[in-house]
Design an enzyme around this catalytic site. Structure first.
Site, mmCIF file in Angstrom:
data_model
loop_
_atom_site.group_PDB
_atom_site.id
_atom_site.type_symbol
_atom_site.label_atom_id
_atom_site.label_comp_id
_atom_site.label_asym_id
_atom_site.label_seq_id
_atom_site.Cartn_x
_atom_site.Cartn_y
_atom_site.Cartn_z
ATOM 1 N N GLU A 89 -2.045 -1.366 -3.525
ATOM 2 C CA GLU A 89 -3.183 -0.699 -2.904
ATOM 3 C C GLU A 89 -2.958 0.809 -2.957
ATOM 4 O O GLU A 89 -1.843 1.280 -2.689
ATOM 5 C CB GLU A 89 -3.351 -1.145 -1.452
ATOM 6 C CG GLU A 89 -3.670 -2.618 -1.308
ATOM 7 C CD GLU A 89 -3.827 -3.045 0.135
ATOM 8 O OE1 GLU A 89 -4.496 -4.069 0.373
ATOM 9 O OE2 GLU A 89 -3.283 -2.358 1.027
ATOM 10 N N HIS A 123 0.849 -1.194 0.000
ATOM 11 C CA HIS A 123 0.000 0.000 0.000
ATOM 12 C C HIS A 123 0.880 1.239 0.000
ATOM 13 O O HIS A 123 1.540 1.535 0.989
ATOM 14 C CB HIS A 123 -0.902 -0.025 1.241
ATOM 15 C CG HIS A 123 -1.907 1.081 1.286
ATOM 16 N ND1 HIS A 123 -2.844 1.173 2.297
ATOM 17 C CD2 HIS A 123 -2.136 2.143 0.468
ATOM 18 C CE1 HIS A 123 -3.598 2.243 2.088
ATOM 19 N NE2 HIS A 123 -3.180 2.851 0.989
ATOM 20 N N HIS A 174 -8.082 -8.107 5.639
ATOM 21 C CA HIS A 174 -8.014 -7.113 6.713
ATOM 22 C C HIS A 174 -8.248 -7.786 8.065
ATOM 23 O O HIS A 174 -9.310 -8.326 8.334
ATOM 24 C CB HIS A 174 -8.999 -5.957 6.552
ATOM 25 C CG HIS A 174 -8.607 -4.772 7.400
ATOM 26 N ND1 HIS A 174 -7.624 -3.879 7.020
ATOM 27 C CD2 HIS A 174 -9.026 -4.365 8.612
ATOM 28 C CE1 HIS A 174 -7.481 -2.958 7.958
ATOM 29 N NE2 HIS A 174 -8.312 -3.236 8.931
#
EC number: 2.6.99.2
Length: 241
Positions: free
Chosen positions: A70, A43, A191
């Site tokens: 991400e 990310h 997550h």
């Protein structure tokens, strides 16, 4: 078989804590691939708190599996992705004050912005995924926006205060995974998943890939990065046995 995407963000978190050049998230990614990772997730946040642009640039040419980048839905990040051309991009919501991504992207609210981003990224040859909460409305919006893939947010399941609440969240994810699959989407999830709660999610037949990072990095402190990846990969295989 369900795929494992290993998120290397928190290897970079350790590096950035002291502003050193180590530990290398690039090295971690290459070790993860050898240990069985099917994709590498990272990310690049707007605040650059862990992964840096150079990490992405180096990894793009060195990975043997897939890069799943991400990013927030901003002009800066979409332009960067179109230049780097990762195999996959997962569009996520982002707030500077959050410790980690706290919920799914509100595709309904930001439909025009997301739709434009999906089209632009697809034209650059990048497969687009939207990180969404397990809600039919958000899934429908993802389809309309032109995303071929979604990643269901498993945070509410992972953070459930009681086994009963966790079971409710698990059933929601099961139902919405089937719904999304029926709408023609590839369905991933992630997550908050760790070694104690992943098997139940991995057993959902409509799921194609789980993205897991923090738990693997934490486990690696005690068993090494390669073994931590192998252990998680074994759990996914166990779930589909």
């Amino acid at each position: 078989m369900i795929a494992l995407g290993v998120n290397i963000d928190h290897v970079a978190t350790v590096r950035q804590a002291r502003g050193t050049t180590y530990p290398s998230p690039v090295e971690a990614a290459l070790v993860a691939e050898v240990a069985g990772a099917d994709a590498i997730t990272l990310h690049l946040r707007e605040d650059r708190r862990h992964i840096q642009e150079n990490d992405v640039v180096i990894l793009r040419d060195r990975l043997k599996t897939r890069m799943n980048l991400e990013s927030a839905v901003t002009e800066e990040m979409i332009a960067f992705a179109c230049r780097i051309k990762p195999h996959d991009i997962c569009l996520v919501p982002e707030r500077r004050e959050e410790l980690t991504t706290e919920g799914g992207l509100d595709v309904i609210r930001h439909f025009q912005q997301v739709s434009v981003a999906c089209k632009r990224l697809a034209e650059a040859g990048i497969r687009v995924s939207l990180f969404v909460d397990a809600q039919a409305g958000q899934i429908d919006a993802a389809v309309e926006a032109g995303a071929p893939v979604i990643e269901l947010h498993t945070g509410r399941y992972a953070d459930a205060a009681t086994p009963e609440m966790q079971q409710v969240e698990l059933e929601t994810i099961r139902t919405m995974a089937a719904y999304a699959f029926g709408r023609g989407l590839q369905v991933n999830a992630g997550h908050g998943l760790h070694y104690e709660n992943t098997v139940q999610i991995a057993a959902i037949p409509e799921l194609s890939e789980l993205n897991i990072g923090h738990a693997i990095v934490a486990r690696a402190l005690f068993v090494g990065f390669a073994e931590a990846v192998r252990e998680m990969k074994a759990l996914l295989q166990q779930a589909r046995a």
